[in-house]
Design a protein around this motif. Structure first.
Motif, PDB file in Angstrom:
ATOM      1  N   ARG A  95      87.696  31.999  16.961  1.00 12.21           N
ATOM      2  CA  ARG A  95      88.369  31.520  15.758  1.00 12.21           C
ATOM      3  C   ARG A  95      89.311  32.585  15.219  1.00 12.21           C
ATOM      4  NH1 ARG A  95      85.726  34.370  11.668  1.00 12.21           N
ATOM      5  NH2 ARG A  95      83.505  34.704  12.035  1.00 12.21           N
ATOM      6  N   ASP A  96      89.103  33.859  15.610  1.00 14.89           N
ATOM      7  CA  ASP A  96      89.889  34.949  15.047  1.00 14.89           C
ATOM      8  C   ASP A  96      90.604  35.733  16.154  1.00 14.89           C
ATOM      9  OD1 ASP A  96      90.986  36.962  13.533  1.00 14.89           O
ATOM     10  OD2 ASP A  96      89.111  37.577  12.577  1.00 14.89           O
ATOM     11  N   ALA A  98      93.444  37.127  15.902  1.00 14.11           N
ATOM     12  CA  ALA A  98      94.112  38.308  15.335  1.00 14.11           C
ATOM     13  C   ALA A  98      93.196  39.535  15.485  1.00 14.11           C
ATOM     14  CB  ALA A  98      94.461  38.082  13.866  1.00 14.11           C
ATOM     15  N   TRP A  99      91.909  39.337  15.227  1.00 13.80           N
ATOM     16  CA  TRP A  99      90.939  40.437  15.387  1.00 13.80           C
ATOM     17  C   TRP A  99      90.892  40.884  16.848  1.00 13.80           C
ATOM     18  CZ3 TRP A  99      86.353  41.398  18.034  1.00 13.80           C
ATOM     19  CH2 TRP A  99      85.600  42.499  17.595  1.00 13.80           C
ATOM     20  N   LEU A 100      90.895  39.912  17.757  1.00 20.58           N
ATOM     21  CA  LEU A 100      90.864  40.252  19.185  1.00 20.58           C
ATOM     22  C   LEU A 100      92.094  41.071  19.567  1.00 20.58           C
ATOM     23  CD1 LEU A 100      89.786  36.837  20.792  1.00 20.58           C
ATOM     24  CD2 LEU A 100      88.330  38.764  20.174  1.00 20.58           C
ATOM     25  N   ALA A 101      93.265  40.634  19.073  1.00 14.99           N
ATOM     26  CA  ALA A 101      94.518  41.324  19.393  1.00 14.99           C
ATOM     27  C   ALA A 101      94.490  42.757  18.859  1.00 14.99           C
ATOM     28  CB  ALA A 101      95.701  40.545  18.827  1.00 14.99           C
ATOM     29  N   GLU A 102      93.938  42.898  17.654  1.00 19.76           N
ATOM     30  CA  GLU A 102      93.854  44.223  17.034  1.00 19.76           C
ATOM     31  C   GLU A 102      92.930  45.148  17.840  1.00 19.76           C
ATOM     32  OE1 GLU A 102      93.060  43.976  12.739  1.00 19.76           O
ATOM     33  OE2 GLU A 102      91.879  45.805  13.038  1.00 19.76           O
ATOM     34  N   ARG A 103      91.773  44.609  18.226  1.00 14.41           N
ATOM     35  CA  ARG A 103      90.839  45.399  19.024  1.00 14.41           C
ATOM     36  C   ARG A 103      91.477  45.849  20.331  1.00 14.41           C
ATOM     37  NH1 ARG A 103      87.602  48.427  17.503  1.00 14.41           N
ATOM     38  NH2 ARG A 103      86.756  48.501  19.614  1.00 14.41           N
ATOM     39  N   LEU A 104      92.169  44.931  21.010  1.00 12.56           N
ATOM     40  CA  LEU A 104      92.794  45.249  22.296  1.00 12.56           C
ATOM     41  C   LEU A 104      93.871  46.312  22.115  1.00 12.56           C
ATOM     42  CD1 LEU A 104      92.901  41.624  23.672  1.00 12.56           C
ATOM     43  CD2 LEU A 104      91.776  43.545  24.823  1.00 12.56           C
ATOM     44  N   ALA A 105      94.638  46.185  21.025  1.00 10.43           N
ATOM     45  CA  ALA A 105      95.704  47.155  20.758  1.00 10.43           C
ATOM     46  C   ALA A 105      95.104  48.527  20.481  1.00 10.43           C
ATOM     47  CB  ALA A 105      96.563  46.682  19.594  1.00 10.43           C
ATOM     48  N   GLN A 106      94.045  48.568  19.666  1.00 10.93           N
ATOM     49  CA  GLN A 106      93.394  49.844  19.322  1.00 10.93           C
ATOM     50  C   GLN A 106      92.832  50.527  20.553  1.00 10.93           C
ATOM     51  OE1 GLN A 106      90.412  49.281  16.309  1.00 10.93           O
ATOM     52  NE2 GLN A 106      91.929  48.835  14.713  1.00 10.93           N
ATOM     53  N   ALA A 107      92.381  49.714  21.503  1.00 12.57           N
ATOM     54  CA  ALA A 107      91.777  50.278  22.718  1.00 12.57           C
ATOM     55  C   ALA A 107      92.851  50.681  23.724  1.00 12.57           C
ATOM     56  CB  ALA A 107      90.827  49.263  23.330  1.00 12.57           C
ATOM     57  N   GLY A 108      94.119  50.474  23.370  1.00 11.31           N
ATOM     58  CA  GLY A 108      95.194  50.866  24.274  1.00 11.31           C
ATOM     59  C   GLY A 108      95.505  49.826  25.329  1.00 11.31           C
ATOM     60  N   GLY A 109      95.024  48.608  25.081  1.00 10.77           N
ATOM     61  CA  GLY A 109      95.348  47.514  26.005  1.00 10.77           C
ATOM     62  C   GLY A 109      94.445  47.512  27.220  1.00 10.77           C
ATOM     63  N   LEU A 110      94.531  46.456  27.970  1.00 10.36           N
ATOM     64  CA  LEU A 110      93.704  46.268  29.157  1.00 10.36           C
ATOM     65  C   LEU A 110      94.641  45.603  30.168  1.00 10.36           C
ATOM     66  CD1 LEU A 110      90.581  46.664  29.557  1.00 10.36           C
ATOM     67  CD2 LEU A 110      90.360  44.217  29.181  1.00 10.36           C
ATOM     68  N   LEU A 116      94.657  35.133  24.859  1.00 13.62           N
ATOM     69  CA  LEU A 116      93.870  34.791  23.673  1.00 13.62           C
ATOM     70  C   LEU A 116      94.079  33.328  23.315  1.00 13.62           C
ATOM     71  CD1 LEU A 116      94.625  37.968  21.487  1.00 13.62           C
ATOM     72  CD2 LEU A 116      92.951  37.655  23.323  1.00 13.62           C
ATOM     73  N   VAL A 117      92.975  32.610  23.146  1.00 15.51           N
ATOM     74  CA  VAL A 117      93.055  31.187  22.827  1.00 15.51           C
ATOM     75  C   VAL A 117      92.299  30.941  21.526  1.00 15.51           C
ATOM     76  CG1 VAL A 117      92.652  28.836  23.647  1.00 15.51           C
ATOM     77  CG2 VAL A 117      93.003  30.690  25.303  1.00 15.51           C
ATOM     78  N   SER A 118      92.995  30.357  20.573  1.00 17.96           N
ATOM     79  CA  SER A 118      92.398  30.135  19.261  1.00 17.96           C
ATOM     80  C   SER A 118      91.546  28.869  19.247  1.00 17.96           C
ATOM     81  CB  SER A 118      93.522  30.005  18.230  1.00 17.96           C
ATOM     82  OG  SER A 118      92.968  29.813  16.958  1.00 17.96           O
ATOM     83  N   LEU A 119      90.320  29.002  18.741  1.00 23.92           N
ATOM     84  CA  LEU A 119      89.495  27.809  18.509  1.00 23.92           C
ATOM     85  C   LEU A 119      89.827  27.337  17.103  1.00 23.92           C
ATOM     86  CD1 LEU A 119      86.068  29.090  19.863  1.00 23.92           C
ATOM     87  CD2 LEU A 119      87.570  27.423  20.933  1.00 23.92           C
ATOM     88  N   LEU A 120      90.155  26.081  16.963  1.00 25.22           N
ATOM     89  CA  LEU A 120      90.544  25.550  15.660  1.00 25.22           C
ATOM     90  C   LEU A 120      89.637  24.394  15.293  1.00 25.22           C
ATOM     91  CD1 LEU A 120      94.421  25.410  16.077  1.00 25.22           C
ATOM     92  CD2 LEU A 120      93.096  27.069  14.763  1.00 25.22           C
ATOM     93  N   PRO A 121      89.413  24.204  13.996  1.00 27.59           N
ATOM     94  CA  PRO A 121      88.594  23.073  13.586  1.00 27.59           C
ATOM     95  C   PRO A 121      89.297  21.758  13.903  1.00 27.59           C
ATOM     96  CG  PRO A 121      89.539  24.192  11.686  1.00 27.59           C
ATOM     97  CD  PRO A 121      89.888  25.017  12.875  1.00 27.59           C
ATOM     98  N   ALA A 122      88.526  20.778  14.325  1.00 25.85           N
ATOM     99  CA  ALA A 122      89.082  19.449  14.544  1.00 25.85           C
ATOM    100  C   ALA A 122      89.474  18.878  13.188  1.00 25.85           C
ATOM    101  CB  ALA A 122      88.038  18.571  15.217  1.00 25.85           C
ATOM    102  N   ASP A 123      90.606  18.242  13.125  1.00 26.85           N
ATOM    103  CA  ASP A 123      91.063  17.655  11.874  1.00 26.85           C
ATOM    104  C   ASP A 123      91.054  16.136  12.016  1.00 26.85           C
ATOM    105  OD1 ASP A 123      92.313  16.724   9.658  1.00 26.85           O
ATOM    106  OD2 ASP A 123      94.041  18.067   9.782  1.00 26.85           O
ATOM    107  N   PRO A 124      89.989  15.500  11.499  1.00 25.22           N
ATOM    108  CA  PRO A 124      89.862  14.060  11.714  1.00 25.22           C
ATOM    109  C   PRO A 124      90.973  13.265  11.026  1.00 25.22           C
ATOM    110  CG  PRO A 124      88.161  14.871  10.214  1.00 25.22           C
ATOM    111  CD  PRO A 124      88.905  16.065  10.719  1.00 25.22           C
ATOM    112  N   LEU A 148      81.162  36.809  14.738  1.00 22.11           N
ATOM    113  CA  LEU A 148      82.325  36.287  15.445  1.00 22.11           C
ATOM    114  C   LEU A 148      81.911  35.833  16.844  1.00 22.11           C
ATOM    115  CD1 LEU A 148      85.396  35.823  15.219  1.00 22.11           C
ATOM    116  CD2 LEU A 148      85.680  37.981  16.473  1.00 22.11           C
ATOM    117  N   TYR A 149      82.109  34.556  17.113  1.00 20.17           N
ATOM    118  CA  TYR A 149      81.863  34.035  18.459  1.00 20.17           C
ATOM    119  C   TYR A 149      83.090  34.296  19.321  1.00 20.17           C
ATOM    120  CZ  TYR A 149      81.576  30.801  22.352  1.00 20.17           C
ATOM    121  OH  TYR A 149      81.571  30.282  23.612  1.00 20.17           O
TER     122      TYR A 149
END
Ligand SMILES: [Zn+2]
Length: 182
Positions: A95-96, A98-110, A116-124, A148-149
């Protein structure tokens, strides 16, 4: 010492358990608790007429996770494998992103960088079919505000236990997703 802040779940799909076990064997257990699902589902895609049954079984399996998620767990990482001749590489579902991107950037990339694929709530109301990822994972898992899942789909050139290079990539990725305790 408060214990591991990341829970790694392996074997939701039983064909993928051997890879999960190989990766988990080389992790720092002060940072990772490992939940091994001994009798996961078959990850092979069902026929259309079996889809409902398959989805229901998935939900039931994921609903067994919460009792294993401790208050100290800040990340819950659900490790899967897929096939790609160019592997190792990975997709991360959360769901986040942005957090994943930040972590990857801080670690110097991989290399190669995970997608990165965002999980979004279904909007009925909108009947929106443009969800970033359709998921059978119950919202109490992937939308839970307490942890965070992160679903990790590791792509390997061949099915099975994986090679050393695949294990190394997976561990590097998991370490990036498990910040050292504050
Ligand atoms: Zn899987």
């Amino acid at each position: 010492m408060i214990g591991a802040t990341t829970l790694l779940v392996i074997g939701i799909h039983r064909e993928e358990l051997a890879f999960g076990e190989a990766v988990a064997a080389g992790l720092d257990r002060r940072r990772f608790d490992v939940l091994r699902i001994p009798e996961g589902l078959s990850g092979r895609h069902p026929r259309a007429d079996q889809r409902f049954h398959f989805d229901t079984l998935h939900r039931a399996l994921y609903r067994q996770l919460p009792p294993h998620i401790q208050t100290r767990h800040e990340q819950v990482i659900d490790l899967h494998t897929g096939l790609d001749p160019h592997g190792p590489c990975a997709d991360l579902y959360s769901r986040d992103t942005a957090w994943l991107a930040e972590r990857l950037a801080q670690a110097g990339g991989l290399q190669p960088a995970p997608r990165l694929v965002s999980l979004l709530p279904a909007d009925p109301e909108s009947g929106d079919s443009a969800l970033s990822a359709e998921t059978v994972i119950p919202p109490e898992i992937w939308r839970n505000a307490r942890f965070l899942y992160v679903g990790v789909e590791m792509y390997l050139p061949e099915a099975g236990r994986g090679r050393q290079i695949d294990h190394d990539y997976a561990r590097a990725l998991l370490n990036v997703l498990s910040p050292a305790s504050k």
